[in-house]
Design a protein around this motif. Sequence first.
Motif, PDB file in Angstrom:
ATOM      1  N   GLY A 186       0.796  -1.226   0.000  1.00 30.67           N
ATOM      2  CA  GLY A 186       0.000   0.000   0.000  1.00 30.67           C
ATOM      3  C   GLY A 186       0.827   1.274   0.000  1.00 30.67           C
ATOM      4  N   ALA A 187       2.136   1.150   0.214  1.00 32.52           N
ATOM      5  CA  ALA A 187       3.003   2.329   0.281  1.00 32.52           C
ATOM      6  C   ALA A 187       3.395   2.780  -1.127  1.00 32.52           C
ATOM      7  CB  ALA A 187       4.243   2.007   1.107  1.00 32.52           C
ATOM      8  N   GLY A 188       4.057   3.923  -1.191  1.00 34.01           N
ATOM      9  CA  GLY A 188       4.472   4.475  -2.477  1.00 34.01           C
ATOM     10  C   GLY A 188       5.599   3.689  -3.122  1.00 34.01           C
ATOM     11  N   VAL A 189       6.062   4.176  -4.270  1.00 36.55           N
ATOM     12  CA  VAL A 189       7.072   3.436  -5.042  1.00 36.55           C
ATOM     13  C   VAL A 189       8.421   3.382  -4.349  1.00 36.55           C
ATOM     14  CG1 VAL A 189       6.092   3.840  -7.331  1.00 36.55           C
ATOM     15  CG2 VAL A 189       7.650   5.533  -6.343  1.00 36.55           C
ATOM     16  N   ASN A 190       8.646   4.233  -3.369  1.00 35.02           N
ATOM     17  CA  ASN A 190       9.953   4.233  -2.697  1.00 35.02           C
ATOM     18  C   ASN A 190      10.039   3.258  -1.523  1.00 35.02           C
ATOM     19  OD1 ASN A 190      11.186   6.037  -4.409  1.00 35.02           O
ATOM     20  ND2 ASN A 190      10.353   7.806  -3.326  1.00 35.02           N
ATOM     21  N   VAL A 191       9.034   2.431  -1.360  1.00 33.89           N
ATOM     22  CA  VAL A 191       9.059   1.435  -0.273  1.00 33.89           C
ATOM     23  C   VAL A 191       9.014   0.029  -0.868  1.00 33.89           C
ATOM     24  CG1 VAL A 191       7.890   0.574   1.790  1.00 33.89           C
ATOM     25  CG2 VAL A 191       7.908   3.036   1.295  1.00 33.89           C
ATOM     26  N   ALA A 192       9.999  -0.780  -0.483  1.00 33.88           N
ATOM     27  CA  ALA A 192      10.075  -2.163  -0.959  1.00 33.88           C
ATOM     28  C   ALA A 192      10.446  -3.057   0.215  1.00 33.88           C
ATOM     29  CB  ALA A 192      11.108  -2.284  -2.080  1.00 33.88           C
ATOM     30  N   ALA A 193      10.544  -4.368  -0.041  1.00 31.54           N
ATOM     31  CA  ALA A 193      10.851  -5.305   1.047  1.00 31.54           C
ATOM     32  C   ALA A 193      11.680  -6.468   0.525  1.00 31.54           C
ATOM     33  CB  ALA A 193       9.568  -5.847   1.661  1.00 31.54           C
ATOM     34  N   ALA A 235       6.041 -12.822  -2.481  1.00 35.74           N
ATOM     35  CA  ALA A 235       7.313 -13.103  -3.177  1.00 35.74           C
ATOM     36  C   ALA A 235       7.063 -13.568  -4.604  1.00 35.74           C
ATOM     37  CB  ALA A 235       8.099 -14.161  -2.412  1.00 35.74           C
ATOM     38  N   THR A 236       6.016 -14.368  -4.782  1.00 36.70           N
ATOM     39  CA  THR A 236       5.774 -14.982  -6.087  1.00 36.70           C
ATOM     40  C   THR A 236       4.756 -14.214  -6.917  1.00 36.70           C
ATOM     41  OG1 THR A 236       4.069 -16.426  -5.117  1.00 36.70           O
ATOM     42  CG2 THR A 236       6.313 -17.303  -5.207  1.00 36.70           C
ATOM     43  N   SER A 237       4.353 -13.037  -6.430  1.00 40.15           N
ATOM     44  CA  SER A 237       3.283 -12.288  -7.106  1.00 40.15           C
ATOM     45  C   SER A 237       3.742 -11.573  -8.362  1.00 40.15           C
ATOM     46  CB  SER A 237       2.710 -11.236  -6.142  1.00 40.15           C
ATOM     47  OG  SER A 237       3.701 -10.231  -5.885  1.00 40.15           O
ATOM     48  N   GLY A 238       5.061 -11.377  -8.481  1.00 39.98           N
ATOM     49  CA  GLY A 238       5.567 -10.586  -9.604  1.00 39.98           C
ATOM     50  C   GLY A 238       5.695  -9.113  -9.257  1.00 39.98           C
ATOM     51  N   SER A 239       5.231  -8.711  -8.080  1.00 39.42           N
ATOM     52  CA  SER A 239       5.350  -7.301  -7.686  1.00 39.42           C
ATOM     53  C   SER A 239       6.818  -6.920  -7.534  1.00 39.42           C
ATOM     54  CB  SER A 239       4.641  -7.065  -6.347  1.00 39.42           C
ATOM     55  OG  SER A 239       5.054  -5.821  -5.804  1.00 39.42           O
ATOM     56  N   ALA A 240       7.174  -5.784  -8.133  1.00 42.65           N
ATOM     57  CA  ALA A 240       8.562  -5.296  -8.078  1.00 42.65           C
ATOM     58  C   ALA A 240       8.941  -4.787  -6.701  1.00 42.65           C
ATOM     59  CB  ALA A 240       8.744  -4.193  -9.114  1.00 42.65           C
ATOM     60  N   LYS A 241       7.976  -4.721  -5.803  1.00 47.05           N
ATOM     61  CA  LYS A 241       8.254  -4.251  -4.438  1.00 47.05           C
ATOM     62  C   LYS A 241       8.892  -5.324  -3.561  1.00 47.05           C
ATOM     63  CE  LYS A 241       4.870  -0.633  -3.627  1.00 47.05           C
ATOM     64  NZ  LYS A 241       5.630   0.121  -2.635  1.00 47.05           N
ATOM     65  N   PHE A 242       8.914  -6.558  -4.018  1.00 50.24           N
ATOM     66  CA  PHE A 242       9.456  -7.648  -3.199  1.00 50.24           C
ATOM     67  C   PHE A 242      10.629  -8.288  -3.925  1.00 50.24           C
ATOM     68  CE2 PHE A 242       5.008  -7.087  -2.077  1.00 50.24           C
ATOM     69  CZ  PHE A 242       5.108  -6.926  -0.701  1.00 50.24           C
ATOM     70  N   PHE A 243      11.724  -8.466  -3.180  1.00 47.41           N
ATOM     71  CA  PHE A 243      12.883  -9.091  -3.806  1.00 47.41           C
ATOM     72  C   PHE A 243      13.709  -9.910  -2.825  1.00 47.41           C
ATOM     73  CE2 PHE A 243      13.581  -4.424  -3.497  1.00 47.41           C
ATOM     74  CZ  PHE A 243      14.646  -4.339  -2.617  1.00 47.41           C
ATOM     75  N   LEU A 244      14.670 -10.602  -3.411  1.00 43.09           N
ATOM     76  CA  LEU A 244      15.462 -11.590  -2.682  1.00 43.09           C
ATOM     77  C   LEU A 244      16.456 -10.922  -1.737  1.00 43.09           C
ATOM     78  CD1 LEU A 244      17.139 -14.670  -4.442  1.00 43.09           C
ATOM     79  CD2 LEU A 244      18.282 -13.402  -2.619  1.00 43.09           C
ATOM     80  N   GLY A 245      16.410 -11.324  -0.476  1.00 43.17           N
ATOM     81  CA  GLY A 245      17.407 -10.909   0.509  1.00 43.17           C
ATOM     82  C   GLY A 245      17.440 -12.017   1.540  1.00 43.17           C
ATOM     83  N   THR A 246      18.522 -12.780   1.567  1.00 45.65           N
ATOM     84  CA  THR A 246      18.505 -14.022   2.346  1.00 45.65           C
ATOM     85  C   THR A 246      18.543 -13.810   3.851  1.00 45.65           C
ATOM     86  OG1 THR A 246      20.922 -14.208   2.363  1.00 45.65           O
ATOM     87  CG2 THR A 246      19.730 -15.280   0.528  1.00 45.65           C
ATOM     88  N   ASP A 247      19.152 -12.698   4.288  1.00 48.17           N
ATOM     89  CA  ASP A 247      19.473 -12.508   5.712  1.00 48.17           C
ATOM     90  C   ASP A 247      20.318 -13.670   6.230  1.00 48.17           C
ATOM     91  OD1 ASP A 247      19.617 -11.070   8.041  1.00 48.17           O
ATOM     92  OD2 ASP A 247      17.748 -11.841   8.860  1.00 48.17           O
ATOM     93  N   SER A 248      21.077 -14.298   5.332  1.00 53.33           N
ATOM     94  CA  SER A 248      21.965 -15.380   5.785  1.00 53.33           C
ATOM     95  C   SER A 248      22.822 -14.854   6.929  1.00 53.33           C
ATOM     96  CB  SER A 248      22.841 -15.844   4.615  1.00 53.33           C
ATOM     97  OG  SER A 248      23.674 -16.899   5.047  1.00 53.33           O
TER      98      SER A 248
END
Length: 345
Positions: A186-193, A235-248
Amino acid sequence: MTRITIRRPDDMHLHFRDGATMRAVVPFTAHQFARAIVMPNLAPPVTTSAMAADYRERIMAAVPKGGAFTPLMTLYLTDSTGADDLAAGHERGIVTAAKLYPAGATTNSASGVTDVANIMGVLERMAAIGMPLCVHGEVTSADIDIFDREAVFIERVMAPLVERLPELKVIFEHVTTEDAVAFVQGAGVNVAATITPQHLHINRNAMLVGGIRPHMYCLPVAKREKHRLALRQAATSGSAKFFLGTDSAPHHRHTKETACGCAGIFNAPYALESYLTVFEEKGALDRFEGFASEHGARFYGLPLNEGTVTLEKTGVEIAAEVSGGEAPIVPFHAGGTLPWRLANA
Ligand code: DOR
Ligand code: ZN
């Protein structure tokens, strides 16, 4: 499908530590990823551009010969971070982003920020120069239940911050709740996860049913099943707001298997295989490349990587433990198998 080839991916959030542990774990990530956003929570933390430059050199020296891997460095924000060094480090290409740890939230966060108001000047400068902010999104108040700390952070810190500085690029790191997913959507384009593999695979039962399982413990802690399902959907929605970050997050076996075990799951050795398993289960293999190789780079304003990696559906067995420098580390999925195996790279 039995083979999938994607553009070389990036890990947009992980921990390498330092010294012998760092030298033991860097090759795992360099084997899988072209670049990684490296967290600064060393002891002492990476708080200046000069420290970040030195740390980057040590990481580069640990990349196996012939490997092409670029660490992207972050600065650890404290109540007294100065905007000038941070901005100069960003300008000179030494630091890619800065990390906000609420003081006391997790491993080596004691010198983190006690109140976002204390760093507002720094955040304004970051917004002005387009430098992204990575956020560990949990409140630390003793009266807030650990399973609620992310949701309460949204209301108390994240939402007001994003409203005050809408032009600041914010990465809500390792989201674990449907609340965080909804906030980011719901946030603007400058917020991702970023989303970790473990939060796509496990819920809190994996940590607590049938005995306490310290290798399933990380922060933010895995939540109940409805949250895992929301994360898998995002994660699997195709939304550009979500991307890979393992936190390994490598911790030696004996520091997790103890009365007060460290938080962190070491997923670097089979990160791509772990994520791809979820994308296949969700019928979203065609969306894996965006999540792993495109959304993060675009959000950070980085060029997409050249080259490809291929995964084959031949299965891979996960070792019970791997060498972690001074002592062994138990990887995520230890002793199990995953259906995919990284074929080249
Ligand atoms: O589980 C975690 N481990 N969460 C964090 O936020 C930090 C990390 C670490 O550095 O071990
Ligand atoms: Zn982390």
